[in-house]
Scaffold this motif. Structure first.
Motif, PDB file in Angstrom:
ATOM      1  N   PRO A 175       0.825  -1.216   0.000  1.00 35.51           N
ATOM      2  CA  PRO A 175       0.000   0.000   0.000  1.00 35.51           C
ATOM      3  C   PRO A 175       0.860   1.267   0.000  1.00 35.51           C
ATOM      4  CG  PRO A 175      -0.861  -1.605   1.562  1.00 35.51           C
ATOM      5  CD  PRO A 175       0.468  -2.138   1.104  1.00 35.51           C
ATOM      6  N   GLY A 176       0.511   2.194  -0.867  1.00 35.74           N
ATOM      7  CA  GLY A 176       1.222   3.465  -0.920  1.00 35.74           C
ATOM      8  C   GLY A 176       2.256   3.570  -2.025  1.00 35.74           C
ATOM      9  N   VAL A 177       2.546   2.470  -2.721  1.00 33.23           N
ATOM     10  CA  VAL A 177       3.535   2.506  -3.799  1.00 33.23           C
ATOM     11  C   VAL A 177       2.946   3.218  -5.021  1.00 33.23           C
ATOM     12  CG1 VAL A 177       4.809   1.110  -5.479  1.00 33.23           C
ATOM     13  CG2 VAL A 177       4.828   0.483  -3.065  1.00 33.23           C
ATOM     14  N   VAL A 178       3.703   4.146  -5.575  1.00 36.99           N
ATOM     15  CA  VAL A 178       3.320   4.852  -6.798  1.00 36.99           C
ATOM     16  C   VAL A 178       4.221   4.371  -7.923  1.00 36.99           C
ATOM     17  CG1 VAL A 178       3.131   7.084  -7.950  1.00 36.99           C
ATOM     18  CG2 VAL A 178       2.528   6.876  -5.524  1.00 36.99           C
ATOM     19  N   THR A 179       3.628   3.873  -9.002  1.00 39.13           N
ATOM     20  CA  THR A 179       4.383   3.288 -10.111  1.00 39.13           C
ATOM     21  C   THR A 179       4.285   4.149 -11.361  1.00 39.13           C
ATOM     22  OG1 THR A 179       3.986   1.048  -9.280  1.00 39.13           O
ATOM     23  CG2 THR A 179       4.630   1.249 -11.589  1.00 39.13           C
ATOM     24  N   THR A 180       5.439   4.419 -11.971  1.00 35.88           N
ATOM     25  CA  THR A 180       5.490   5.127 -13.243  1.00 35.88           C
ATOM     26  C   THR A 180       6.439   4.369 -14.169  1.00 35.88           C
ATOM     27  OG1 THR A 180       7.314   6.558 -12.506  1.00 35.88           O
ATOM     28  CG2 THR A 180       5.075   7.375 -12.171  1.00 35.88           C
ATOM     29  N   GLU A 181       6.432   4.746 -15.437  1.00 40.00           N
ATOM     30  CA  GLU A 181       7.367   4.177 -16.404  1.00 40.00           C
ATOM     31  C   GLU A 181       8.134   5.300 -17.080  1.00 40.00           C
ATOM     32  OE1 GLU A 181       5.276   1.753 -19.190  1.00 40.00           O
ATOM     33  OE2 GLU A 181       4.763   0.207 -17.711  1.00 40.00           O
ATOM     34  N   TYR A 182       9.399   5.020 -17.386  1.00 40.28           N
ATOM     35  CA  TYR A 182      10.212   5.992 -18.101  1.00 40.28           C
ATOM     36  C   TYR A 182      10.774   5.325 -19.346  1.00 40.28           C
ATOM     37  CZ  TYR A 182      13.701   9.491 -19.253  1.00 40.28           C
ATOM     38  OH  TYR A 182      14.439  10.434 -19.906  1.00 40.28           O
ATOM     39  N   ARG A 183      10.529   5.952 -20.506  1.00 37.62           N
ATOM     40  CA  ARG A 183      10.943   5.363 -21.775  1.00 37.62           C
ATOM     41  C   ARG A 183      11.710   6.377 -22.626  1.00 37.62           C
ATOM     42  NH1 ARG A 183       7.728   0.643 -23.363  1.00 37.62           N
ATOM     43  NH2 ARG A 183       6.206   0.168 -21.702  1.00 37.62           N
ATOM     44  N   GLU A 184      12.658   5.876 -23.379  1.00 36.16           N
ATOM     45  CA  GLU A 184      13.348   6.643 -24.406  1.00 36.16           C
ATOM     46  C   GLU A 184      13.507   5.729 -25.618  1.00 36.16           C
ATOM     47  OE1 GLU A 184      17.021   8.324 -23.072  1.00 36.16           O
ATOM     48  OE2 GLU A 184      16.082   9.538 -21.494  1.00 36.16           O
ATOM     49  N   ASN A 185      13.698   6.320 -26.783  1.00 32.21           N
ATOM     50  CA  ASN A 185      13.830   5.528 -28.002  1.00 32.21           C
ATOM     51  C   ASN A 185      15.185   5.702 -28.663  1.00 32.21           C
ATOM     52  OD1 ASN A 185      11.155   4.363 -28.031  1.00 32.21           O
ATOM     53  ND2 ASN A 185      10.380   6.398 -28.591  1.00 32.21           N
ATOM     54  N   ASP A 186      16.199   5.995 -27.846  1.00 32.05           N
ATOM     55  CA  ASP A 186      17.528   6.192 -28.413  1.00 32.05           C
ATOM     56  C   ASP A 186      18.235   4.854 -28.604  1.00 32.05           C
ATOM     57  OD1 ASP A 186      17.772   5.710 -25.738  1.00 32.05           O
ATOM     58  OD2 ASP A 186      19.084   7.393 -25.289  1.00 32.05           O
ATOM     59  N   SER A 187      19.524   4.921 -28.877  1.00 28.72           N
ATOM     60  CA  SER A 187      20.312   3.738 -29.211  1.00 28.72           C
ATOM     61  C   SER A 187      20.175   2.634 -28.171  1.00 28.72           C
ATOM     62  CB  SER A 187      21.790   4.132 -29.335  1.00 28.72           C
ATOM     63  OG  SER A 187      22.620   2.987 -29.420  1.00 28.72           O
ATOM     64  N   ALA A 188      20.177   1.402 -28.664  1.00 28.41           N
ATOM     65  CA  ALA A 188      20.119   0.245 -27.765  1.00 28.41           C
ATOM     66  C   ALA A 188      21.419   0.040 -27.015  1.00 28.41           C
ATOM     67  CB  ALA A 188      19.784  -1.012 -28.568  1.00 28.41           C
ATOM     68  N   ASP A 189      22.455   0.754 -27.403  1.00 31.98           N
ATOM     69  CA  ASP A 189      23.781   0.598 -26.808  1.00 31.98           C
ATOM     70  C   ASP A 189      23.828   1.258 -25.432  1.00 31.98           C
ATOM     71  OD1 ASP A 189      26.445   0.421 -26.146  1.00 31.98           O
ATOM     72  OD2 ASP A 189      27.196   1.401 -27.958  1.00 31.98           O
ATOM     73  N   LEU A 190      23.895   0.440 -24.384  1.00 30.10           N
ATOM     74  CA  LEU A 190      23.942   0.974 -23.022  1.00 30.10           C
ATOM     75  C   LEU A 190      25.139   1.890 -22.825  1.00 30.10           C
ATOM     76  CD1 LEU A 190      23.035   1.046 -20.032  1.00 30.10           C
ATOM     77  CD2 LEU A 190      24.363  -1.052 -19.687  1.00 30.10           C
ATOM     78  N   GLN A 191      26.298   1.505 -23.354  1.00 30.05           N
ATOM     79  CA  GLN A 191      27.505   2.301 -23.171  1.00 30.05           C
ATOM     80  C   GLN A 191      27.378   3.685 -23.805  1.00 30.05           C
ATOM     81  OE1 GLN A 191      29.847   1.351 -21.061  1.00 30.05           O
ATOM     82  NE2 GLN A 191      28.599  -0.484 -20.756  1.00 30.05           N
ATOM     83  N   ALA A 192      26.658   3.761 -24.914  1.00 26.89           N
ATOM     84  CA  ALA A 192      26.437   5.064 -25.547  1.00 26.89           C
ATOM     85  C   ALA A 192      25.599   5.958 -24.642  1.00 26.89           C
ATOM     86  CB  ALA A 192      25.753   4.877 -26.899  1.00 26.89           C
ATOM     87  N   GLY A 193      24.581   5.378 -24.022  1.00 24.22           N
ATOM     88  CA  GLY A 193      23.758   6.140 -23.101  1.00 24.22           C
ATOM     89  C   GLY A 193      24.531   6.608 -21.881  1.00 24.22           C
ATOM     90  N   LEU A 194      25.373   5.729 -21.355  1.00 27.31           N
ATOM     91  CA  LEU A 194      26.195   6.098 -20.206  1.00 27.31           C
ATOM     92  C   LEU A 194      27.142   7.236 -20.557  1.00 27.31           C
ATOM     93  CD1 LEU A 194      27.057   2.520 -18.872  1.00 27.31           C
ATOM     94  CD2 LEU A 194      25.627   4.216 -17.718  1.00 27.31           C
ATOM     95  N   ALA A 195      27.770   7.160 -21.726  1.00 25.30           N
ATOM     96  CA  ALA A 195      28.718   8.191 -22.141  1.00 25.30           C
ATOM     97  C   ALA A 195      28.015   9.530 -22.350  1.00 25.30           C
ATOM     98  CB  ALA A 195      29.429   7.757 -23.419  1.00 25.30           C
ATOM     99  N   ALA A 196      26.848   9.510 -22.981  1.00 25.22           N
ATOM    100  CA  ALA A 196      26.116  10.745 -23.233  1.00 25.22           C
ATOM    101  C   ALA A 196      25.683  11.414 -21.930  1.00 25.22           C
ATOM    102  CB  ALA A 196      24.897  10.458 -24.116  1.00 25.22           C
ATOM    103  N   ASN A 197      25.192  10.632 -20.997  1.00 24.25           N
ATOM    104  CA  ASN A 197      24.748  11.201 -19.724  1.00 24.25           C
ATOM    105  C   ASN A 197      25.907  11.627 -18.849  1.00 24.25           C
ATOM    106  OD1 ASN A 197      21.695  11.182 -19.376  1.00 24.25           O
ATOM    107  ND2 ASN A 197      22.051   9.144 -20.248  1.00 24.25           N
ATOM    108  N   ASN A 198      27.040  10.948 -18.962  1.00 22.48           N
ATOM    109  CA  ASN A 198      28.233  11.385 -18.237  1.00 22.48           C
ATOM    110  C   ASN A 198      28.664  12.761 -18.733  1.00 22.48           C
ATOM    111  OD1 ASN A 198      30.534  11.104 -16.464  1.00 22.48           O
ATOM    112  ND2 ASN A 198      31.750  10.699 -18.299  1.00 22.48           N
ATOM    113  N   ALA A 199      28.658  12.954 -20.047  1.00 21.25           N
ATOM    114  CA  ALA A 199      29.034  14.254 -20.611  1.00 21.25           C
ATOM    115  C   ALA A 199      28.065  15.340 -20.165  1.00 21.25           C
ATOM    116  CB  ALA A 199      29.064  14.154 -22.133  1.00 21.25           C
ATOM    117  N   LEU A 200      26.773  15.018 -20.147  1.00 20.02           N
ATOM    118  CA  LEU A 200      25.764  15.991 -19.718  1.00 20.02           C
ATOM    119  C   LEU A 200      25.949  16.365 -18.253  1.00 20.02           C
ATOM    120  CD1 LEU A 200      23.210  17.633 -20.246  1.00 20.02           C
ATOM    121  CD2 LEU A 200      21.871  15.585 -19.730  1.00 20.02           C
TER     122      LEU A 200
END
Length: 210
Positions: A175-200
């Motif tokens: 009781p009390g849990v709030v559930t949401t979803e977060y989606r993006e449609n960018d590259s499937a490459d996890l390392q690319a996402g990590l690098a982009a967010n590190n730079a940001l």
């Protein structure tokens, strides 16, 4: 049990749940980056889920109490401005939290995010358990998170499992849990996402320092 572990390893390899050993921060780095959110104490369960099969790929837990951290067992996330000790990510500011979810959400996976408000005492217990957990073996991200939650008063009903979605389903029944979803449609490459967010994050950090 062997089949379960093999299945987890296969899923984790795709999602980044068996990342290489991360650099270890010292206490001065952790203290310098420590962040405490002004809102109520909360626990937030992240479940990374395949957009193709619906199977879970990684589990982590953000703990917001006297400080805000992410218990990211056997995870792949790393950023220059985020100190890491064992499998705990420190200094989880709003910008870092956005970078964390963004790094995992991509064409092949989305993040299910489940938050529940807890007492400061519950949050502190979870925080200390995370810090004491030590490094977690690959594919044990969900298992270790479930075991941590079981030790927090009010979450004893959580059953141990290796399956991220099964843990998410259990957590969602509290009781009390709030559930949401977060989606993006960018590259499937996890390392690319990590690098982009590190730079940001580095850009944001530089801007704040000026």
């Amino acid at each position: 049990m062997i089949r379960i572990v093999i299945a987890c390893l296969l899923a984790a390899t795709v999602a980044g749940c068996v990342g290489p050993q991360r650099p270890q921060a010292d206490f001065s780095e952790i203290a310098a980056r420590s962040y405490s959110d002004p809102g109520p104490s909360t626990l937030t369960l992240y479940t990374m889920i395949s957009t193709r099969t619906g199977s879970g790929a990684h589990t982590s837990l953000m703990i917001s109490g006297s400080e805000r951290v992410i218990f990211d067992p056997a995870g792949s996330f790393r950023a220059d401005v985020v100190p890491i000790k064992d499998d705990v990510l420190y200094g989880i500011t709003p910008n870092v939290e956005r970078a964390y979810r963004s790094s995992h959400a991509r064409e092949t996976h989305y993040a299910r995010i489940q938050t529940i408000e807890v007492t400061p005492q519950q949050a502190e217990i979870a925080l200390q358990l995370a810090k004491q957990s030590g490094p977690v073996a690959g594919a044990f991200c969900t298992n270790s998170t479930a075991q941590l939650l079981q030790q927090v008063p009010g979450f004893e009903q959580i059953s141990t499992t290796f399956y991220p979605v099964k843990l998410s389903d259990q957590f969602g029944q509290i009781p009390g849990v709030v559930t949401t979803e977060y989606r993006e449609n960018d590259s499937a490459d996890l390392q690319a996402g990590l690098a982009a967010n590190n730079a940001l994050l580095n850009q944001q950090d530089t801007a704040l320092a000026q």
